[in-house]
Design a protein around this motif. Structure first.
Motif, PDB file in Angstrom:
ATOM      1  N   SER A 131      97.880  51.506 -49.634  1.00  0.00           N
ATOM      2  CA  SER A 131      97.381  51.723 -48.163  1.00  0.00           C
ATOM      3  C   SER A 131      97.834  52.882 -46.820  1.00  0.00           C
ATOM      4  O   SER A 131      98.002  54.198 -46.864  1.00  0.00           O
ATOM      5  CB  SER A 131      95.728  51.726 -47.526  1.00  0.00           C
ATOM      6  OG  SER A 131      94.805  51.347 -48.520  1.00  0.00           O
ATOM      7  N   VAL A 132      99.446  52.463 -47.038  1.00  0.00           N
ATOM      8  CA  VAL A 132     100.022  52.242 -46.074  1.00  0.00           C
ATOM      9  C   VAL A 132     100.939  54.131 -46.016  1.00  0.00           C
ATOM     10  O   VAL A 132     100.526  54.794 -45.313  1.00  0.00           O
ATOM     11  CB  VAL A 132     100.918  51.395 -45.680  1.00  0.00           C
ATOM     12  CG1 VAL A 132     101.854  52.057 -44.518  1.00  0.00           C
ATOM     13  CG2 VAL A 132     100.106  50.605 -44.569  1.00  0.00           C
ATOM     14  N   ILE A 133     101.183  53.684 -47.739  1.00  0.00           N
ATOM     15  CA  ILE A 133     101.719  55.102 -47.241  1.00  0.00           C
ATOM     16  C   ILE A 133     101.210  56.055 -47.986  1.00  0.00           C
ATOM     17  O   ILE A 133     101.904  57.753 -47.477  1.00  0.00           O
ATOM     18  CB  ILE A 133     102.875  54.675 -49.632  1.00  0.00           C
ATOM     19  CG1 ILE A 133     103.910  53.332 -49.161  1.00  0.00           C
ATOM     20  CG2 ILE A 133     103.948  55.277 -49.545  1.00  0.00           C
ATOM     21  CD1 ILE A 133     104.503  52.499 -49.842  1.00  0.00           C
TER      22      ILE A 133
ATOM     23  N   ILE B  59     111.343  54.026 -43.054  1.00  0.00           N
ATOM     24  CA  ILE B  59     110.868  52.368 -42.332  1.00  0.00           C
ATOM     25  C   ILE B  59     109.266  51.662 -42.507  1.00  0.00           C
ATOM     26  O   ILE B  59     109.170  50.881 -42.932  1.00  0.00           O
ATOM     27  CB  ILE B  59     110.615  52.683 -40.666  1.00  0.00           C
ATOM     28  CG1 ILE B  59     111.709  54.151 -39.934  1.00  0.00           C
ATOM     29  CG2 ILE B  59     109.785  52.368 -39.969  1.00  0.00           C
ATOM     30  CD1 ILE B  59     111.510  54.485 -39.091  1.00  0.00           C
ATOM     31  N   ILE B  60     108.674  52.356 -42.886  1.00  0.00           N
ATOM     32  CA  ILE B  60     108.073  51.847 -43.721  1.00  0.00           C
ATOM     33  C   ILE B  60     107.654  50.952 -44.737  1.00  0.00           C
ATOM     34  O   ILE B  60     107.711  50.028 -45.100  1.00  0.00           O
ATOM     35  CB  ILE B  60     106.445  53.115 -44.556  1.00  0.00           C
ATOM     36  CG1 ILE B  60     106.240  53.935 -43.014  1.00  0.00           C
ATOM     37  CG2 ILE B  60     105.526  52.027 -44.931  1.00  0.00           C
ATOM     38  CD1 ILE B  60     105.385  54.739 -43.817  1.00  0.00           C
ATOM     39  N   LEU B  61     109.028  51.182 -45.836  1.00  0.00           N
ATOM     40  CA  LEU B  61     109.714  50.004 -46.662  1.00  0.00           C
ATOM     41  C   LEU B  61     110.011  49.509 -46.294  1.00  0.00           C
ATOM     42  O   LEU B  61     110.374  48.155 -47.095  1.00  0.00           O
ATOM     43  CB  LEU B  61     109.837  51.679 -47.712  1.00  0.00           C
ATOM     44  CG  LEU B  61     108.891  52.600 -48.699  1.00  0.00           C
ATOM     45  CD1 LEU B  61     110.577  53.328 -49.762  1.00  0.00           C
ATOM     46  CD2 LEU B  61     107.785  52.328 -49.238  1.00  0.00           C
TER      47      LEU B  61
ATOM     48  N   GLU C  49     109.097  47.328 -43.557  1.00  0.00           N
ATOM     49  CA  GLU C  49     109.064  46.983 -43.240  1.00  0.00           C
ATOM     50  C   GLU C  49     108.016  46.343 -45.133  1.00  0.00           C
ATOM     51  O   GLU C  49     107.562  44.367 -44.106  1.00  0.00           O
ATOM     52  CB  GLU C  49     107.762  47.268 -42.022  1.00  0.00           C
ATOM     53  CG  GLU C  49     106.690  46.156 -41.620  1.00  0.00           C
ATOM     54  CD  GLU C  49     107.280  45.038 -41.557  1.00  0.00           C
ATOM     55  OE1 GLU C  49     106.308  44.159 -41.513  1.00  0.00           O
ATOM     56  OE2 GLU C  49     108.388  45.237 -40.346  1.00  0.00           O
ATOM     57  N   LEU C  50     108.008  46.627 -45.702  1.00  0.00           N
ATOM     58  CA  LEU C  50     107.216  46.308 -46.891  1.00  0.00           C
ATOM     59  C   LEU C  50     107.805  45.257 -47.501  1.00  0.00           C
ATOM     60  O   LEU C  50     107.153  44.002 -48.211  1.00  0.00           O
ATOM     61  CB  LEU C  50     106.538  46.803 -47.871  1.00  0.00           C
ATOM     62  CG  LEU C  50     105.513  48.446 -47.251  1.00  0.00           C
ATOM     63  CD1 LEU C  50     104.984  49.465 -48.259  1.00  0.00           C
ATOM     64  CD2 LEU C  50     104.101  48.011 -46.599  1.00  0.00           C
ATOM     65  N   GLY C  51     109.176  46.002 -47.271  1.00  0.00           N
ATOM     66  CA  GLY C  51     109.796  44.941 -48.156  1.00  0.00           C
ATOM     67  C   GLY C  51     110.008  43.528 -47.378  1.00  0.00           C
ATOM     68  O   GLY C  51     110.121  42.155 -48.040  1.00  0.00           O
ATOM     69  N   ARG C  52     110.238  43.311 -45.951  1.00  0.00           N
ATOM     70  CA  ARG C  52     109.980  41.975 -45.462  1.00  0.00           C
ATOM     71  C   ARG C  52     109.479  41.381 -45.216  1.00  0.00           C
ATOM     72  O   ARG C  52     108.584  40.042 -45.515  1.00  0.00           O
ATOM     73  CB  ARG C  52     109.926  42.407 -43.876  1.00  0.00           C
ATOM     74  CG  ARG C  52     111.913  42.684 -43.554  1.00  0.00           C
ATOM     75  CD  ARG C  52     111.842  43.110 -42.130  1.00  0.00           C
ATOM     76  NE  ARG C  52     111.094  44.013 -41.088  1.00  0.00           N
ATOM     77  CZ  ARG C  52     112.251  45.429 -41.266  1.00  0.00           C
ATOM     78  NH1 ARG C  52     112.719  46.044 -41.563  1.00  0.00           N
ATOM     79  NH2 ARG C  52     111.682  46.965 -40.787  1.00  0.00           N
ATOM     80  N   ARG C  53     107.229  42.287 -45.249  1.00  0.00           N
ATOM     81  CA  ARG C  53     106.557  41.346 -45.830  1.00  0.00           C
ATOM     82  C   ARG C  53     106.955  41.008 -47.919  1.00  0.00           C
ATOM     83  O   ARG C  53     105.910  39.880 -47.776  1.00  0.00           O
ATOM     84  CB  ARG C  53     105.369  42.437 -44.986  1.00  0.00           C
ATOM     85  CG  ARG C  53     104.979  42.456 -44.540  1.00  0.00           C
ATOM     86  CD  ARG C  53     103.977  43.273 -43.782  1.00  0.00           C
ATOM     87  NE  ARG C  53     103.644  43.658 -42.548  1.00  0.00           N
ATOM     88  CZ  ARG C  53     102.805  43.559 -41.889  1.00  0.00           C
ATOM     89  NH1 ARG C  53     101.292  43.404 -42.094  1.00  0.00           N
ATOM     90  NH2 ARG C  53     102.638  43.861 -40.777  1.00  0.00           N
ATOM     91  N   LEU C  54     106.920  41.570 -48.481  1.00  0.00           N
ATOM     92  CA  LEU C  54     107.159  40.712 -49.378  1.00  0.00           C
ATOM     93  C   LEU C  54     107.667  39.569 -49.529  1.00  0.00           C
ATOM     94  O   LEU C  54     107.737  38.732 -50.419  1.00  0.00           O
ATOM     95  CB  LEU C  54     107.795  41.806 -50.379  1.00  0.00           C
ATOM     96  CG  LEU C  54     108.055  41.382 -52.059  1.00  0.00           C
ATOM     97  CD1 LEU C  54     106.443  41.140 -52.808  1.00  0.00           C
ATOM     98  CD2 LEU C  54     108.728  42.990 -52.636  1.00  0.00           C
ATOM     99  N   GLN C  55     108.863  40.189 -49.347  1.00  0.00           N
ATOM    100  CA  GLN C  55     109.880  38.693 -48.677  1.00  0.00           C
ATOM    101  C   GLN C  55     109.106  37.239 -48.198  1.00  0.00           C
ATOM    102  O   GLN C  55     109.199  36.263 -48.815  1.00  0.00           O
ATOM    103  CB  GLN C  55     111.098  38.802 -47.823  1.00  0.00           C
ATOM    104  CG  GLN C  55     111.712  37.715 -47.962  1.00  0.00           C
ATOM    105  CD  GLN C  55     112.354  37.503 -49.534  1.00  0.00           C
ATOM    106  OE1 GLN C  55     112.815  37.810 -50.212  1.00  0.00           O
ATOM    107  NE2 GLN C  55     112.946  35.664 -49.457  1.00  0.00           N
TER     108      GLN C  55
END
Length: 224
Positions: free
Chosen positions: A136-138, A204-206, A208-214
C-alpha cells in the motif's frame, strides 16, 4: 497498422490505448476506437461486449505493461524494479491513473501483478500484514509521484523549465521564507529535475520497510 488484420480484443484494446494517448481518457469511445482501426463502431461489439468491458480490458492492459519482480529477486530489488516500471508506464500513459481509479472489476493481469508483488515480499520474509502495508505504501508513493509529474506546470524531466518556473514564482515567495529557501536550494544549481527525485523517495521508503522487516524478525526470535 495493417487495417486488413482481423479484429480481436487485443487489437481493440491496443487501439483504445492509442486513442487515449492522443486524446486522453475522455477520448475513449467505441466510435473513436473504431475510427482508429478503420472499422465501424458496431463491429467492435463482436469482440468487446460494451464500453465498460473495453475499459476493464484496457485497465488490465496497463497492468500487463508493468515489469514484475522475478521469482528469485530479493525483495528490495523486486520492489525497485516494479515501482520504477509502474511509474514509467503511468507517465507514458497519463490517462491510466484516471482509468484505474474508475474501475472495480480486476482482470487476470491485475491479479497476477498483485500476486507477484505480494509473493516477492513474502519470500523476502515479510509477514502477511507487513507485506500488505508495504504494498500500500509503495503504491501510494508511485501513484502520487506520477500524478504530481502529470500536473506540474513544467517538464519534470528537464532542469531548464524548472529553473524558469522558479524564476517566475520567486517574487511571490517574499513572505514565505521557507518555500523561497527550498526553491532556491533545489533550482539554484540549474540541474534540478523533479523526476530524478523518484529514486530518492523510493529509497527512503524501502529503507524504512527494511528496518520494519528486521524488527519483525527480531521480535519473532525473541530479540536474539
Amino acid at each position: 497498422m495493417n487495417r486488413l488484420q482481423p479484429l480481436s480484443e487485443v487489437r481493440i484494446v491496443e487501439a483504445a490505448a492509442r486513442v487515449a494517448d492522443i486524446g486522453g481518457y475522455a477520448a475513449i469511445s467505441m466510435r473513436n476506437v473504431g475510427k482508429e482501426l478503420g472499422v465501424e463502431a458496431m463491429s467492435l461489439y463482436h469482440h468487446v461486449a460494451s464500453k465498460d468491458a473495453l475499459l476493464d480490458a484496457l485497465t488490465d492492459w496497463i497492468f500487463a505493461q508493468i515489469e514484475l519482480p522475478g521469482s528469485e529477486a530479493p525483495w528490495r530489488e523486486g520492489m525497485t524494479i516494479r515501482a520504477a516500471s509502474a511509474r514509467n508506464v503511468l507517465v507514458s500513459h497519463p490517462w491510466a491513473l484516471t482509468l484505474i481509479d474508475s474501475r472495480v472489476n480486476p482482470g487476470a493481469a491485475l491479479l497476477r501483478h498483485h500476486d507477484a508483488v505480494i509473493g516477492c515480499l513474502r519470500r523476502g520474509g515479510f509477514s502477511v500484514e507487513l507485506a500488505a502495508q508495504s504494498f500500500s505504501v509503495i503504491d501510494a508513493y508511485v501513484y502520487g509521484f506520477a500524478l504530481t509529474e502529470r500536473n506540474l506546470p513544467f517538464d519534470p524531466e528537464t532542469s531548464d523549465e524548472s529553473v524558469d518556473f522558479a524564476g517566475e514564482v520567486m517574487p511571490m515567495l517574499a513572505d514565505y521564507p521557507h518555500l523561497a529557501e527550498l526553491v532556491q536550494h533545489l533550482t539554484g544549481s540549474g540541474e534540478y529535475s523533479f523526476s530524478n527525485q523518484f529514486a530518492v523517495g523510493l529509497d527512503i521508503i524501502l529503507d524504512e520497510l527494511g528496518r520494519r522487516l528486521q524488527a519483525e524478525a527480531e521480535a519473532e526470535s525473541g530479540g536474539w
